[in-house]
Design a protein around this motif. Structure first.
Motif, short mmCIF file in Angstrom:
data_model
loop_
_atom_site.label_atom_id
_atom_site.label_comp_id
_atom_site.label_asym_id
_atom_site.label_seq_id
_atom_site.Cartn_x
_atom_site.Cartn_y
_atom_site.Cartn_z
N LEU A 1 -7.48 -1.26 -6.07
CA LEU A 1 -6.55 -2.21 -6.68
C LEU A 1 -6.93 -2.39 -8.13
O LEU A 1 -8.11 -2.31 -8.50
CB LEU A 1 -6.62 -3.58 -6.01
CG LEU A 1 -5.98 -3.85 -4.67
CD1 LEU A 1 -6.14 -5.32 -4.33
CD2 LEU A 1 -4.52 -3.47 -4.68
N SER B 1 0.84 -1.19 0.00
CA SER B 1 0.00 0.00 0.00
C SER B 1 0.88 1.26 0.00
O SER B 1 1.89 1.30 0.70
CB SER B 1 -0.90 0.00 1.24
OG SER B 1 -1.48 1.28 1.43
N VAL C 1 -0.81 -7.20 -10.14
CA VAL C 1 -1.62 -6.36 -9.26
C VAL C 1 -0.89 -5.05 -9.02
O VAL C 1 0.34 -5.01 -8.92
CB VAL C 1 -1.92 -7.08 -7.91
CG1 VAL C 1 -0.63 -7.41 -7.15
CG2 VAL C 1 -2.86 -6.25 -7.04
N ASP C 2 -1.65 -3.96 -8.94
CA ASP C 2 -1.09 -2.67 -8.54
C ASP C 2 -2.15 -1.95 -7.73
O ASP C 2 -3.35 -2.23 -7.82
CB ASP C 2 -0.68 -1.83 -9.76
CG ASP C 2 0.30 -0.72 -9.39
OD1 ASP C 2 0.89 -0.78 -8.28
OD2 ASP C 2 0.48 0.22 -10.19
N VAL C 3 -1.70 -0.98 -6.92
CA VAL C 3 -2.60 -0.23 -6.06
C VAL C 3 -2.55 1.24 -6.47
O VAL C 3 -1.49 1.75 -6.87
CB VAL C 3 -2.23 -0.43 -4.57
CG1 VAL C 3 -0.81 0.05 -4.28
CG2 VAL C 3 -3.23 0.24 -3.65
N THR D 1 -6.07 -5.35 -11.26
CA THR D 1 -5.44 -6.64 -11.52
C THR D 1 -5.56 -6.99 -13.01
O THR D 1 -6.52 -6.61 -13.67
CB THR D 1 -6.10 -7.77 -10.70
OG1 THR D 1 -7.53 -7.72 -10.88
CG2 THR D 1 -5.77 -7.63 -9.23
N TYR E 1 -0.46 -6.50 -0.89
CA TYR E 1 -1.42 -7.18 -1.77
C TYR E 1 -0.66 -8.16 -2.67
O TYR E 1 0.40 -7.83 -3.19
CB TYR E 1 -2.18 -6.17 -2.63
CG TYR E 1 -2.89 -5.10 -1.82
CD1 TYR E 1 -4.11 -5.36 -1.23
CD2 TYR E 1 -2.31 -3.85 -1.63
CE1 TYR E 1 -4.76 -4.39 -0.47
CE2 TYR E 1 -2.94 -2.87 -0.88
CZ TYR E 1 -4.17 -3.15 -0.30
OH TYR E 1 -4.80 -2.18 0.45
N LEU F 1 -11.23 -0.99 -2.39
CA LEU F 1 -10.68 -1.57 -1.17
C LEU F 1 -11.55 -1.34 0.06
O LEU F 1 -11.48 -2.10 1.02
CB LEU F 1 -9.27 -1.04 -0.93
CG LEU F 1 -8.22 -1.60 -1.91
CD1 LEU F 1 -6.90 -0.89 -1.74
CD2 LEU F 1 -8.06 -3.10 -1.71
#
Length: 324
Positions: free
Chosen positions: A261, A212, A252-254, A263, A220, A275
């Motif tokens: 998120l 995060s 995956v990235d935030v 994906t 994640y 989230l």
């Protein structure tokens, strides 16, 4: 929150595109998109238009991963040729070429302050840390061996399954996570060069993981078991599991605000997850083959008011989205 498709650039590369990252904006230019392909090239694109800027042709085999220095001036690429190539984003000039044994350079990430480059060590069951001032190997973190039961011996130490695929730094740079082919995630205390513990819960390879940007404890992970997990790395607890993809979750990235998120999956979709709701709120179908990598644009740059998101696929294309 939502994402809107802005552009899908077909045939961005001559073969499948496996890697994407953003070089942050500098005083002289906006953020650039970096892509790496099976066609052995790394390409740089203007971030809002997807217009080609430069092509880097230094690798001899397919490009597995790309990463950008937080200052936006340097980037690195890893390839099946076992080299890590570091280059100047604005001139394409090679800064350093780091050689590794076969199958020992996979996904990588620069330290939040830019002083180290962590490279997943593949079959070496390790993570290698390179000093970004000298480009010398500074440290190697070994991922612990598994206990394996055999017919002849009750317990035999083995590195079976400990193929290290991906790495992630937390916000403070004091924790480093790495994921493996057997689905476990190792958490290291960087200052003490010590393994703290491993996180379990996935039953198949974890190909991507990200901390995060607003809470250094939260990690994640995305796995071939079709799930995304949310962990507290300090308490070793899994906070939540997300499901919805119909096949492997490859990336995956935030979001920079820590609220969403994204994906990418071999089911050919890109999904946006809220989230707070801990649920998928949008599914994008711009690609016609598996989506290998997704990346939010980092904040910064003159006149930047909305978010950007990019995805790349085996269909040779790049998709650009607006995130609001």
């Amino acid at each position: 929150m939502k994402i809107n498709s802005l552009k899908n650039l077909a045939n961005a590369h001559a073969d499948g595109v496996w890697a994407v990252a953003w070089a942050p904006a500098t005083q002289s230019r906006g953020a650039l998109l970096i892509t790496g392909s099976v066609d052995e090239t790394v390409k740089l694109w203007k971030g809002d238009e997807l217009e080609p800027e430069r092509t880097n042709t230094g690798h001899a085999l397919g490009v597995v991963a790309v990463a950008a220095h937080p200052a936006g001036t340097l980037a690195a690429s890893t390839s099946l040729d076992s080299y890590v190539r570091v280059f100047d984003v604005d001139t394409n000039a090679t800064v350093a070429t780091l050689e590794t044994p076969p199958s020992e350079a996979w996904l990588m990430q620069f330290h939040p302050k830019g002083e180290l480059l962590a490279v997943a060590g593949g079959g070496s069951a390790s993570v290698k840390l390179w000093n970004t001032n000298t480009w010398q190997l500074e440290q190697t973190f070994m991922v612990p061996k598994s206990e394996v039961t055999t017919d002849n011996k009750s317990s035999e130490k083995s590195n079976a399954g400990k193929f290290v695929l991906a790495v992630a730094w937390n916000l403070d740079g004091n924790r480093l996570a790495c994921s493996t082919m057997d689905g476990t995630v190792a958490i290291f205390d960087v200052a003490r060069a010590k393994l703290l513990h491993t996180l379990e819960g996935h039953s198949m390879p974890v190909r991507s993981l990200v901390f995060s940007p607003i809470d250094s404890r939260i990690l994640y992970t995305a796995s071939d078991d079709m799930h995304i997990h949310m962990y507290d790395v300090e308490s070793r607890s899994m906070i939540s599991a997300f499901s919805g993809h119909a096949s492997w979750v490859l990336s995956v990235d935030v979001s920079p605000d820590g609220a969403a998120l994204v994906t990418g999956s071999s089911d050919r979709t890109v999904r946006l997850w809220d989230l707070k709701m801990r649920a998928a709120v949008q599914t994008m179908t711009d690609h016609t083959d598996q989506v290998w990598s997704v990346a939010f644009r980092p904040p910064g740059g003159d006149g930047v008011r909305v978010g950007r998101l990019a995805s790349v696929s085996d269909d040779k294309s790049i998709s650009l989205y607006e995130y609001t």
